[in-house]
Design a protein around this motif. Sequence first.
Motif, mmCIF file in Angstrom:
data_model
loop_
_atom_site.group_PDB
_atom_site.id
_atom_site.type_symbol
_atom_site.label_atom_id
_atom_site.label_comp_id
_atom_site.label_asym_id
_atom_site.label_seq_id
_atom_site.Cartn_x
_atom_site.Cartn_y
_atom_site.Cartn_z
ATOM 1 N N GLU A 27 5.370 7.336 -7.087
ATOM 2 C CA GLU A 27 4.392 6.720 -6.196
ATOM 3 C C GLU A 27 4.842 5.333 -5.766
ATOM 4 O O GLU A 27 4.666 4.936 -4.603
ATOM 5 N N VAL A 28 5.454 4.594 -6.682
ATOM 6 C CA VAL A 28 5.954 3.258 -6.355
ATOM 7 C C VAL A 28 7.045 3.345 -5.297
ATOM 8 O O VAL A 28 7.058 2.583 -4.326
ATOM 9 N N ALA A 29 7.979 4.275 -5.463
ATOM 10 C CA ALA A 29 9.055 4.440 -4.482
ATOM 11 C C ALA A 29 8.489 4.813 -3.116
ATOM 12 O O ALA A 29 8.963 4.328 -2.074
ATOM 13 N N ARG A 30 7.464 5.641 -3.098
ATOM 14 C CA ARG A 30 6.834 6.037 -1.832
ATOM 15 C C ARG A 30 6.191 4.839 -1.148
ATOM 16 O O ARG A 30 6.354 4.623 0.061
ATOM 17 N N ARG A 31 5.474 4.041 -1.931
ATOM 18 C CA ARG A 31 4.819 2.867 -1.340
ATOM 19 C C ARG A 31 5.848 1.821 -0.929
ATOM 20 O O ARG A 31 5.656 1.110 0.069
ATOM 21 N N TYR A 32 6.920 1.726 -1.688
ATOM 22 C CA TYR A 32 7.979 0.778 -1.333
ATOM 23 C C TYR A 32 8.584 1.133 0.018
ATOM 24 O O TYR A 32 8.800 0.261 0.870
ATOM 25 N N ARG A 33 8.869 2.402 0.233
ATOM 26 C CA ARG A 33 9.466 2.824 1.493
ATOM 27 C C ARG A 33 8.536 2.488 2.661
ATOM 28 O O ARG A 33 8.991 2.049 3.719
ATOM 29 N N ALA A 34 7.243 2.713 2.461
ATOM 30 C CA ALA A 34 6.270 2.401 3.518
ATOM 31 C C ALA A 34 6.196 0.891 3.751
ATOM 32 O O ALA A 34 6.133 0.426 4.894
ATOM 33 N N GLY A 35 6.221 0.121 2.681
ATOM 34 C CA GLY A 35 6.117 -1.327 2.814
ATOM 35 C C GLY A 35 7.355 -1.966 3.387
ATOM 36 O O GLY A 35 7.277 -2.982 4.090
ATOM 37 N N SER A 36 8.523 -1.397 3.108
ATOM 38 C CA SER A 36 9.772 -1.984 3.586
ATOM 39 C C SER A 36 9.875 -1.919 5.103
ATOM 40 O O SER A 36 10.620 -2.697 5.712
ATOM 41 N N ARG A 37 9.116 -1.017 5.717
ATOM 42 C CA ARG A 37 9.103 -0.964 7.181
ATOM 43 C C ARG A 37 8.190 -2.044 7.767
ATOM 44 O O ARG A 37 8.366 -2.456 8.902
ATOM 45 N N GLY A 44 2.873 -1.518 1.610
ATOM 46 C CA GLY A 44 3.081 -0.081 1.651
ATOM 47 C C GLY A 44 1.814 0.686 1.352
ATOM 48 O O GLY A 44 1.518 1.708 1.996
ATOM 49 N N THR A 45 1.050 0.198 0.388
ATOM 50 C CA THR A 45 -0.218 0.844 0.040
ATOM 51 C C THR A 45 -1.198 0.769 1.198
ATOM 52 O O THR A 45 -1.892 1.747 1.517
ATOM 53 N N ALA A 46 -1.261 -0.389 1.859
ATOM 54 C CA ALA A 46 -2.146 -0.545 3.015
ATOM 55 C C ALA A 46 -1.717 0.366 4.153
ATOM 56 O O ALA A 46 -2.571 0.950 4.855
ATOM 57 N N HIS A 47 -0.420 0.500 4.351
ATOM 58 C CA HIS A 47 0.094 1.378 5.405
ATOM 59 C C HIS A 47 -0.314 2.827 5.133
ATOM 60 O O HIS A 47 -0.760 3.542 6.044
ATOM 61 N N LEU A 48 -0.186 3.262 3.892
ATOM 62 C CA LEU A 48 -0.581 4.629 3.539
ATOM 63 C C LEU A 48 -2.084 4.806 3.646
ATOM 64 O O LEU A 48 -2.564 5.898 3.982
ATOM 65 N N ALA A 49 -2.840 3.733 3.378
ATOM 66 C CA ALA A 49 -4.297 3.807 3.507
ATOM 67 C C ALA A 49 -4.702 3.998 4.965
ATOM 68 O O ALA A 49 -5.717 4.648 5.262
ATOM 69 N N ASP A 50 -3.920 3.425 5.881
ATOM 70 C CA ASP A 50 -4.204 3.616 7.306
ATOM 71 C C ASP A 50 -3.972 5.069 7.716
ATOM 72 O O ASP A 50 -4.699 5.610 8.555
ATOM 73 N N GLU A 51 -2.946 5.684 7.114
ATOM 74 C CA GLU A 51 -2.641 7.074 7.444
ATOM 75 C C GLU A 51 -3.629 8.036 6.796
ATOM 76 O O GLU A 51 -3.963 9.077 7.370
#
Length: 208
Positions: free
Chosen positions: A105-115, A168-175
């Motif tokens: 989950e951390v790696a997933r959120r990291y990828r989203a946040g790095s963008r 990254g967490t906020a980005h996934l929350a938007d999706e």
Amino acid sequence: MSSHDSSAPRFRRPASMYPSVAASIPGEPDPATSMDLAHDSARALLDGVFHSSDPEVVRRVVALAADDGLTELAALWSAAPASTLPGALWRLYVLHTWVQRSGDEVARRYRAGSRTVPGLRYLTGFAEPPEVAQVQETMDDILRGAFTGDLGLALRRAGAVATLLAHGTAHLADEDPGEERTRQAERLLRTGEELTEAGRHAEEGRLD
């Protein structure tokens, strides 16, 4: 209580630290005493590892949370302000523990946040794109660095990790909207800000 007080305890074996301190206190300590203990135990742990040449001591400190060694320190450190050494170390351990237990989950959120905040990637030290094992190893390295190298840099790196994961967490929350993920993003952002500020204090010699 000053960290330079010559009467402050020094311990070579971190795992036995808090019981040794607590045993000398009759009954329940008052809040002021608890805060003194929080500062003394954090400084003793930091100094004990920094001045040790035993790699096993470093390994035990990095694995403190996994080995339940933080259980007795939790009541002290978790109540300490983020701008203090025990408060900063507590937040660092909590972030480290979450990364170790939720690597995917951390790696997933990291990828989203790095963008979203790509500039923070260089300070975190995570590989691109990050694999779970690399993320966990990097957090081990950050925690190890807090005790054996540059405390200020380690805290700022951890702050960058938490901040990037917050985005990254906020980005996934938007999706995929959800109140819990939004709250997680807010908590991670606050932790990132606190660790970054604690890192600055450490670099200025004001973290105690």
